[in-house]
Scaffold this motif. Structure first.
Motif, PDB file in Angstrom:
ATOM      1  N   GLU A  91       0.848  -1.188   0.000  1.00 18.16           N
ATOM      2  CA  GLU A  91       0.000   0.000   0.000  1.00 18.16           C
ATOM      3  C   GLU A  91       0.887   1.243   0.000  1.00 18.16           C
ATOM      4  O   GLU A  91       2.006   1.228   0.502  1.00 18.16           O
ATOM      5  CB  GLU A  91      -0.903   0.009   1.240  1.00 18.16           C
ATOM      6  N   PRO A  92       0.415   2.361  -0.562  1.00 16.34           N
ATOM      7  CA  PRO A  92       1.204   3.598  -0.552  1.00 16.34           C
ATOM      8  C   PRO A  92       1.548   4.020   0.874  1.00 16.34           C
ATOM      9  O   PRO A  92       0.720   3.903   1.786  1.00 16.34           O
ATOM     10  CB  PRO A  92       0.279   4.610  -1.216  1.00 16.34           C
ATOM     11  N   VAL A  93       2.773   4.494   1.047  1.00 16.71           N
ATOM     12  CA  VAL A  93       3.235   4.962   2.354  1.00 16.71           C
ATOM     13  C   VAL A  93       3.485   6.452   2.251  1.00 16.71           C
ATOM     14  O   VAL A  93       4.194   6.920   1.356  1.00 16.71           O
ATOM     15  CB  VAL A  93       4.528   4.244   2.789  1.00 16.71           C
ATOM     16  N   THR A  94       2.917   7.210   3.173  1.00 21.18           N
ATOM     17  CA  THR A  94       3.101   8.658   3.166  1.00 21.18           C
ATOM     18  C   THR A  94       4.059   9.061   4.281  1.00 21.18           C
ATOM     19  O   THR A  94       4.219   8.347   5.272  1.00 21.18           O
ATOM     20  CB  THR A  94       1.763   9.387   3.362  1.00 21.18           C
ATOM     21  N   TYR A 118       8.489   7.256   8.612  1.00 21.85           N
ATOM     22  CA  TYR A 118       9.362   7.957   7.674  1.00 21.85           C
ATOM     23  C   TYR A 118      10.318   6.976   6.996  1.00 21.85           C
ATOM     24  O   TYR A 118      10.566   7.070   5.785  1.00 21.85           O
ATOM     25  CB  TYR A 118      10.151   9.041   8.394  1.00 21.85           C
ATOM     26  N   GLY A 119      10.850   6.014   7.763  1.00 21.30           N
ATOM     27  CA  GLY A 119      11.741   5.010   7.176  1.00 21.30           C
ATOM     28  C   GLY A 119      11.038   4.188   6.112  1.00 21.30           C
ATOM     29  O   GLY A 119      11.603   3.915   5.041  1.00 21.30           O
ATOM     30  N   CYS A 120       9.790   3.798   6.373  1.00 16.41           N
ATOM     31  CA  CYS A 120       9.017   3.034   5.389  1.00 16.41           C
ATOM     32  C   CYS A 120       8.717   3.891   4.161  1.00 16.41           C
ATOM     33  O   CYS A 120       8.722   3.389   3.023  1.00 16.41           O
ATOM     34  CB  CYS A 120       7.731   2.517   6.022  1.00 16.41           C
ATOM     35  N   PHE A 121       8.462   5.180   4.391  1.00 13.44           N
ATOM     36  CA  PHE A 121       8.216   6.102   3.292  1.00 13.44           C
ATOM     37  C   PHE A 121       9.440   6.205   2.380  1.00 13.44           C
ATOM     38  O   PHE A 121       9.321   6.134   1.148  1.00 13.44           O
ATOM     39  CB  PHE A 121       7.849   7.479   3.853  1.00 13.44           C
ATOM     40  N   LEU A 122      10.632   6.343   2.968  1.00 11.90           N
ATOM     41  CA  LEU A 122      11.859   6.408   2.183  1.00 11.90           C
ATOM     42  C   LEU A 122      12.040   5.138   1.352  1.00 11.90           C
ATOM     43  O   LEU A 122      12.385   5.196   0.169  1.00 11.90           O
ATOM     44  CB  LEU A 122      13.070   6.597   3.093  1.00 11.90           C
ATOM     45  N   ALA A 123      11.823   3.992   1.993  1.00 13.10           N
ATOM     46  CA  ALA A 123      11.992   2.720   1.293  1.00 13.10           C
ATOM     47  C   ALA A 123      11.044   2.628   0.095  1.00 13.10           C
ATOM     48  O   ALA A 123      11.445   2.229  -1.007  1.00 13.10           O
ATOM     49  CB  ALA A 123      11.752   1.560   2.264  1.00 13.10           C
ATOM     50  N   ALA A 124       9.801   2.987   0.311  1.00 12.99           N
ATOM     51  CA  ALA A 124       8.814   2.927  -0.771  1.00 12.99           C
ATOM     52  C   ALA A 124       9.177   3.884  -1.900  1.00 12.99           C
ATOM     53  O   ALA A 124       9.022   3.552  -3.087  1.00 12.99           O
ATOM     54  CB  ALA A 124       7.428   3.250  -0.219  1.00 12.99           C
ATOM     55  N   GLY A 144      11.615   2.404  -4.294  1.00  6.28           N
ATOM     56  CA  GLY A 144      11.243   1.174  -4.984  1.00  6.28           C
ATOM     57  C   GLY A 144      11.313  -0.102  -4.180  1.00  6.28           C
ATOM     58  O   GLY A 144      11.154  -1.190  -4.741  1.00  6.28           O
ATOM     59  N   ALA A 145      11.541   0.002  -2.876  1.00  9.28           N
ATOM     60  CA  ALA A 145      11.572  -1.210  -2.055  1.00  9.28           C
ATOM     61  C   ALA A 145      10.182  -1.820  -1.961  1.00  9.28           C
ATOM     62  O   ALA A 145       9.172  -1.106  -1.961  1.00  9.28           O
ATOM     63  CB  ALA A 145      12.102  -0.901  -0.663  1.00  9.28           C
ATOM     64  N   GLU A 146      10.153  -3.135  -1.881  1.00 10.53           N
ATOM     65  CA  GLU A 146       8.880  -3.836  -1.753  1.00 10.53           C
ATOM     66  C   GLU A 146       8.679  -4.397  -0.349  1.00 10.53           C
ATOM     67  O   GLU A 146       7.591  -4.878  -0.017  1.00 10.53           O
ATOM     68  CB  GLU A 146       8.826  -4.984  -2.768  1.00 10.53           C
ATOM     69  N   GLN A 193       1.641  -2.217  15.388  1.00  9.18           N
ATOM     70  CA  GLN A 193       0.591  -1.276  15.025  1.00  9.18           C
ATOM     71  C   GLN A 193       0.756  -0.764  13.596  1.00  9.18           C
ATOM     72  O   GLN A 193      -0.227  -0.411  12.935  1.00  9.18           O
ATOM     73  CB  GLN A 193       0.582  -0.107  16.015  1.00  9.18           C
ATOM     74  N   ARG A 194       1.984  -0.755  13.123  1.00  2.79           N
ATOM     75  CA  ARG A 194       2.259  -0.328  11.754  1.00  2.79           C
ATOM     76  C   ARG A 194       2.004  -1.446  10.745  1.00  2.79           C
ATOM     77  O   ARG A 194       2.131  -1.247   9.532  1.00  2.79           O
ATOM     78  CB  ARG A 194       3.700   0.139  11.630  1.00  2.79           C
ATOM     79  N   GLY A 195       1.691  -2.634  11.226  1.00  3.07           N
ATOM     80  CA  GLY A 195       1.374  -3.740  10.330  1.00  3.07           C
ATOM     81  C   GLY A 195       2.520  -4.680  10.043  1.00  3.07           C
ATOM     82  O   GLY A 195       2.415  -5.547   9.162  1.00  3.07           O
ATOM     83  N   PHE A 196       3.620  -4.542  10.770  1.00  2.00           N
ATOM     84  CA  PHE A 196       4.739  -5.462  10.580  1.00  2.00           C
ATOM     85  C   PHE A 196       4.342  -6.866  11.030  1.00  2.00           C
ATOM     86  O   PHE A 196       3.587  -7.033  11.995  1.00  2.00           O
ATOM     87  CB  PHE A 196       5.956  -4.994  11.381  1.00  2.00           C
ATOM     88  N   ILE A 197       4.875  -7.863  10.331  1.00  2.00           N
ATOM     89  CA  ILE A 197       4.535  -9.264  10.572  1.00  2.00           C
ATOM     90  C   ILE A 197       5.753 -10.000  11.107  1.00  2.00           C
ATOM     91  O   ILE A 197       6.872  -9.849  10.590  1.00  2.00           O
ATOM     92  CB  ILE A 197       4.068  -9.939   9.269  1.00  2.00           C
TER      93      ILE A 197
END
Length: 331
Positions: free
Chosen positions: A166-169, A276-282, A285-287, A306-310
């Motif tokens: 999903e898009p990360v802002t 912010y780290g997830c936003f940078l990765a996205a 082009g990181a998947e 809470q952020r949805g990490f598994i």
């Protein structure tokens, strides 16, 4: 007691020098990556699950380039038959990692201990060096093998991941400012990381084993993300940092380290830094984003969940430094 016979291998950097050990009718020998991969594959056929699959996976990785420059491969033989194998390698920052120790179930623990000690002679011989092992399955690799060789429990960690489907802002609005280029300001980065260690719940014993300089060397070796490392600032004051690594072949980024000084905790800023780290990765082009967290660090685990990490893995981390010269005894 084991006895050692010298053997030099000047033509092959993958072969250990001076590493034949004899214990009764057992002999521990060094070999190269290709031979070790073949030997481990053969040994795996004599094992039951989950031992078989774990050793096959390790044999496959050993047979593929790139092989670490200081990668050491050992096998324990008795009467021409391989009954155990082990693998470890050195990394930057005076750090070493033992990747594998496998023994046929019919063999005594003393052989596994001798394999570990043979690796230790290579891996933790330099002053200040540290060897670590990640034990993911206490059944296939007993912790007692390492404890009897001077290793102690460093932490219990959970590895979690977030698929970026999903898009990360970027976190907005946020009082935090992220200043890239921290990797080029090493002294300042070392100082802020040291400050974030105060009263930290994230692997606090790590400070007893490794210097901040060694830790930074190992972080850099993992691969600095294209966006660089970031200082985290609040009203112009540096209160933390965000270090991320990138693995382009796997389209994966790793959140290598996130730290806040004690007075900046409890304000919800850790969650904003993760976002912010997830936003940078996205954006690059990181998947997938992965990270490892000390199981004792419940506030951090709550943020990731809470952020949805598994959850994808659990491990016990054991470590030994060069000042610890304990040796193993057979049981």
């Amino acid at each position: 007691m084991a006895t050692r016979n010298s053997r030099n291998n000047p033509g092959d950097p993958l072969l250990m020098a001076a590493t034949d050990f004899v214990l009764g009718d057992f002999q521990i020998q060094s070999t190269n990556a290709v031979n070790w991969s073949r030997t481990a594959t053969t040994l795996a056929t004599q094992l039951e699950e989950p031992y078989r699959s774990e050793l096959r996976e390790e044999a496959l990785s050993a047979g593929k380039p790139p092989v670490h420059k200081e990668d050491y491969f050992l096998q324990a033989n008795r009467q021409g038959k391989t009954v155990g194998v082990a693998r470890g390698y050195r990394l930057p920052g005076r750090m070493a990692l033992i990747r594998n120790v496998t023994l046929l179930g019919s063999e005594p623990d003393a052989i596994a201990q001798q394999l570990i000690q043979a690796l230790d002679r290579q891996l933790v011989s330099a002053p200040g060096s540290v060897s670590m092992v990640h034990l993911r399955n206490a059944v296939t690799t007993p912790a007692s093998w390492f404890e009897s060789c001077g290793y102690s429990l460093l932490s219990q960690i959970e590895t979690v991941c977030l698929p970026l489907t999903e898009p990360v802002t970027a976190p907005h609005p946020s009082p935090l400012k992220f200043v890239a280029g921290a990797e080029h300001r090493r002294n300042e980065l070392a100082s802020i990381i040291q400050a974030t260690y105060q009263a930290s719940l994230d692997c606090p014993k790590l400070q007893q084993f490794r210097s901040i300089e060694d830790i930074l060397d190992s972080y850099a070796h993992q691969g600095i993300a294209p966006a660089g490392w970031s200082f985290v600032q609040y009203h112009g004051e540096t209160i933390g940092c965000l270090l991320m690594s990138a693995f382009p072949r796997q389209s994966t980024w790793e959140l290598t380290y996130l730290g806040l000084v004690p007075e900046a905790r409890g304000k919800g800023w850790g969650d904003q830094i993760v976002q912010y780290g997830c936003f940078l990765a996205a954006q690059h082009g990181a998947e997938l984003v992965i990270t490892s967290v000390d199981q004792a660090n419940q506030p951090a685990l709550d943020i990731y969940h809470q952020r949805g990490f598994i959850l994808i893995d659990k491990a016990h981390i054991y470590a030994k430094n060069s000042s610890n010269t304990s040796t193993g005894n057979s049981r």
